[in-house]
Design an enzyme around this catalytic site. Sequence first.
Site, short mmCIF file in Angstrom:
data_model
loop_
_atom_site.label_atom_id
_atom_site.label_comp_id
_atom_site.label_asym_id
_atom_site.label_seq_id
_atom_site.Cartn_x
_atom_site.Cartn_y
_atom_site.Cartn_z
N LYS A 94 39.10 8.21 97.57
CA LYS A 94 38.65 7.14 96.67
C LYS A 94 39.03 5.76 97.19
O LYS A 94 38.41 4.76 96.83
CB LYS A 94 39.25 7.34 95.28
CG LYS A 94 38.80 8.61 94.57
CD LYS A 94 37.36 8.51 94.10
CE LYS A 94 36.98 9.69 93.21
NZ LYS A 94 35.54 9.72 92.95
N GLU A 116 36.14 3.46 85.55
CA GLU A 116 36.28 4.69 84.78
C GLU A 116 37.02 5.67 85.68
O GLU A 116 37.02 5.51 86.90
CB GLU A 116 34.91 5.25 84.43
CG GLU A 116 34.27 6.13 85.51
CD GLU A 116 33.91 5.40 86.79
OE1 GLU A 116 33.76 4.17 86.75
OE2 GLU A 116 33.78 6.05 87.85
N SER A 383 39.49 16.26 100.19
CA SER A 383 39.27 14.93 99.61
C SER A 383 40.48 14.32 98.92
O SER A 383 40.54 13.11 98.76
CB SER A 383 38.09 14.99 98.65
OG SER A 383 38.29 16.01 97.71
#
Lengths: 410, 280
Positions: A94, A116, A383
Amino acid sequence: MTAAMEPASADLAHFGRFGGRYVPEALTGALDELDVAARDALEDPAFQARLDWLRRDYGGRPTALTLAEGLTEEAGGARIYLKREDLAHTGSHKLCNVLGQGLLAQRMGKRRLIAETGAGQHGVATATIAAKLGLECVVYMGAEDCRRQHLNVVRMQLMGAEVIPVESGSRTLKDAINEAMRDWVTSVSDSHYLIGSVVGPDPFPRVVRDFVRVIGEETRAQVLDRHGRLPDAVTACVGGGSNAMGIFHAFLEDPDVALLGIEAGGEGLDTDRHSATLTAGTEGILHGARSWVLQDEWGQVRPTHSVSAGLDYPGVGPEHAWLRDSGRATYTAATDAEALEGFSLLARREGILPALETAHAVVPTLRRARELGPEGIVVMNLSGRGDKDVDEITEVLEATGQAPGAGAQG
Amino acid sequence: MSAGQPAAPTVPGRVGRAVREAGAQGRAALIVYLPAGYPDLDTSQACLEAAAEAGADLLEVGFPYSDPLMDGPTIQAACQVALDHGYTPHDDLAMCARLTPRIAVPALVMTYYNLVWHYGGVDRLDHFAADAAQAGLAGAILPDLPASEGEPWARAAAAHGLDTVFLAAPASRDATLDAVAQRTTGFVYASSTMGVTGARTALGSEAAPLVARLRARTSDPICVGLGVSNRAQAAEVASFADGVIVGSAVVRAAGEGGPEAVAELVADLAAGCREGHAAR
């Protein structure tokens, strides 16, 4: 900045028949502004230099590509590599997205970031870049997710972000997106909505993709460097789809590289309790884009379930819908149980605690490795790291009598 | 026409005409929103009828959607009640078919695009437009469908004589306003402020300039919504706009006092619409 560009053409805004911009007219101006700023920035060497610096010296890129010896042995087939996004600052892929969008927000003169978050990884990443760039940060998080990802709530707060629990709807990621959009409609003049995946109205899916595609670019170079050839398959979990798009994109023009996305199968696709949008959904329009949606026959969005908060989402990025439609990528689902099995395999055979989201990709990756045989090469996008999930996993395992140390107490 | 008879076929242009007739009578048109199915289908129909009788010139019938991102807490909560009953758009249309023969003013559906797009299968806009017209509705407002994506819906709606109201916002750029003005029929929905639905204590100063910008682009009536909740605010808006749109305040009245409370509030708002227009 270069002279003002025109907003993107309709072609750029769509992926085949998917994508587009289905949002209140009030947001059109901000989306145009973002589109122009993003395309401007990508051509601006100073922006790129600053982004490269943040990625390298602050974010820890490039991330490692690790040969998973234990998993390879376990599968008894192709060599399995792990793209180690868990080693990036904040512990997930991210960060790629927020570094880029954070700089864009600054470039557009916004003083406040809205985000969010589902699992909290995107919220943490946004709080991080907000702190680094001196911007205000408000994160909307489903009340249910605040509970199951409490560690990340604390991390965000420690970095100065305000976390607002969302009590509406199903109290998970989709409702957090609704609430973030409502905030943005009201605050658009001084706030940037730093959306956390390749979802939402144009230009978000391509802006986010352009910031996360560095994952695949690195992977491609790393595999070529070691083997002098491309991998046979690249795999990743898919919720909204940003880590998958990040690692897929650099291989889109390489037809011999199979691209496999793994969605959250929850308690099984034969139940209502899953989040496998591309595997078991229908076409629809959600959160500003035409894509695939888990919805009833009337178009009302259905409640979803996944053991992982980050995959617990009834939509998926429009570019994935297009990749599925064109056959360039394939999508399958892994159940909660398979995710826990994948978690355990990575923990015990590789000494890596993956995020529960990531863990979904393990079992299907092993299956693919077996199919390919010993000459093959598979890369799985690891990830994110799983520290945030330790409590949740312990709870789930206790419920099924498999908790670590459960035997020792007996 | 009495209840039970089939709805009258849709006459194109009813929406714009209703707003203009109000203007000819020396007032701004009053447009009232209420969701179908809140607190239940029959009561919502009674509330809509009460609004029409008490002075509303147009009705907006909300079809509840699971992810209403343009709505604030009051309308979200009311729509959730309807969704929890299990009502579908089909039930909502059936209520409209019972409602429209009993009222003298046009009614529009206000809902989100996915419900329209998904009605009767995938990408079946024509299907929804046909059934909406059959139910006696005069048009549609789809707040998450911007003019730039609105062409397919506008085509389907036109084929069935439905008006298509598009929204403009204070931050809309000139090119956007051009597209809204070009695509809209009936009236243009001008958002008074940047935000979602909900009663506000004070209206911002952005509405009047937006109306002026739209007037330069269209001869269609321009109605202002978002945040209007009382007589004084209605009068304020009526002093510069052709119509006043009220949602959350009426929904709250419906929840607290049913059709009687709706009628009382609507009569008061209608008085504001006359006062404001007279003060021009």
